[in-house]
Design an enzyme around this catalytic site. Structure first.
Site, PDB file in Angstrom:
ATOM      1  CB  SER A 282      -0.196  -8.118  -0.960  1.00 15.09           C
ATOM      2  OG  SER A 282      -1.088  -8.893  -0.173  1.00 15.09           O
TER       3      SER A 282
ATOM      4  CE  LYS B 276      -4.183  -1.859   0.214  1.00 14.75           C
ATOM      5  NZ  LYS B 276      -5.177  -1.690  -0.888  1.00 14.75           N
TER       6      LYS B 276
ATOM      7  CD  GLU C 140     -10.310   3.660   0.348  1.00 15.24           C
ATOM      8  OE1 GLU C 140      -9.483   2.801  -0.049  1.00 15.24           O
ATOM      9  OE2 GLU C 140     -10.252   4.851  -0.022  1.00 15.24           O
TER      10      GLU C 140
END
Length: 390
Positions: A373, A85, A107
């Site tokens: 991830s 991210k 969000e």
């Protein structure tokens, strides 16, 4: 993708009039800055010196010996803040700063995007507020505290299903009212144009690094790429630089929850129907009347009733295959990778690991790359509680 933000019949720009100016401004600014040498050099420096890129491509020797194939892990869990991210958060936060915005909203579901956004804003001196569903706040308390520690306000969303879908709804309302000074830092390849392509571009650093690393290590391209899919940014970031390499297979792994046939899952490509959600035409989990269904996944970051529009496009083309892995298999993989390689994966990533070992069993000679991830620190307490450890 065409100029209007479509991937085939998916994507587009379905927003109320109040958001049109803000999104056109964003699109114009991104189109200008993505080819700007100064912007790209500044972002590249942040990714390398601050976020820790390139992340390693690691050969999982013991996992490969146990199940077959040659299984590699792209270690996005080792990036700063613990997941992929940060790549997109730094890109969009820098873009917001260049646009003269002073406030950022975001969000988050699992909290990893919220932490990444909070981190990028702390670094660049931007005010930050993050919307998070009440259900996700409860199961991701550690990430909520991390966001607070970084100077970000977490706004708990208590309506609807109280998960990621509702957090996005509230963030969009905020953006509509404050876009003159606010940038909405969407965390995945979802939403109206230009977000799906922009987030994909920021995450494609994963695939570019992976291609160079596997060629250096093996002298060849992989046979298969495997990544979990919620909104779909880590997967599209891995897939995109390989799209023209037709012999490389791609597998997106969605959250099967209690099983696709149970109705309690988050497998939008596998079981969804066409519709419009959060500004884009995509595949959505909905009933016969078009009402959004409640979703379920043990992984908060996959608990979303739709998917980024490029994924159904790749599915329709036959370029990528999408499968569902249920909670029990994901939990098995959570333990498996921990015990076999000494790497605790995020529950989201564990879905990809679960499918990878099944795929390796059936394809013993393949070179397989799994996008790991995120790391599992955020999930350890929840899994321990589920399993009665405390």
């Amino acid at each position: 993708m065409n100029r209007k933000g479509y991937f085939g019949e998916f994507g587009g720009f379905f927003v109320p009039e109040i958001l049109v100016h803000a999104l056109k401004e964003l699109s114009s600014s991104y189109d200008r800055l993505k080819n700007d040498n100064e912007f790209n050099m500044e972002l590249s420096a942040l990714l390398s010196r601050y976020a820790g890129r390139p992340t390693p491509l690691y050969f999982a020797k013991r996992l490969s010996e146990k199940f077959g194939g040659r299984i590699y892990l792209k270690r996005e869990d080792l990036a700063h803040t613990g997941s992929h991210k940060i790549n997109n958060a730094l890109g969009q936060a820098l873009l917001a700063k260049k646009m003269g915005k002073t406030r950022v909203i975001a969000e988050t579901g699992a909290g990893q995007h919220g932490v990444a956004a909070a981190t990028a804003c702390a670094l660049l001196g931007l005010e930050c507020e993050v919307y998070m569903g009440e259900v996700d706040v409860e199961r991701q308390k550690l990430n909520c505290y991390r966001m607070n520690l970084l100077g970000t306000k977490v706004i708990t969303v208590k309506n609807g299903s109280k998960t990621l879908k509702d957090a996005i709804n509230e963030a969009l309302r905020d953006y509509a009212a404050s876009s003159d000074h606010t940038h909405y830092l969407i965390g995945s390849v979802v939403g109206p144009h230009p977000y799906p392509a922009m987030v994909r571009d920021f995450q494609s650093v994963i695939g570019r690094e992976t291609k160079a690393q596997i060629l250096a290590d093996t002298g060849r391209l992989p046979d298969s790429l495997i990544a979990c899919v919620g909104g779909g940014s880590n997967a599209i970031g891995l897939f995109h630089p390989f799209l023209e390499d037709k012999d490389v297979k791609m597998f997106g792994v969605e959250a099967g929850g209690n099983g696709v046939h149970s109705g309690k899952h988050s497998a939008s490509v596998v079981a969804g129907a066409e519709g419009v959600l959060h500004g884009a035409r995509t595949l959505i989990l909905q009933d016969d009347d078009g009402q959004i269904l409640e979703t379920h996944s043990v992984a908060a970051g996959l608990d979303y009733p739709a998917v980024g529009p490029e994924h159904p496009y790749l599915s329709r083309l036959g370029r990528a295959t999408y499968v569902a892995v249920d909670d029990s298999k994901a939990l098995f993989a959570f333990h498996l990778l921990s015990e076999t390689e000494g790497i605790i994966p995020a529950l989201e990533s564990a879905h990809a690991v679960a499918y990878a070992v099944e795929h390796a069993r059936q394809n013993q000679n393949e070179v397989i790359i799994v996008n790991l991830s995120g790391r599992g620190d955020k999930d350890v307490a929840e899994v321990a509680q589920m399993e009665g450890y405390f």
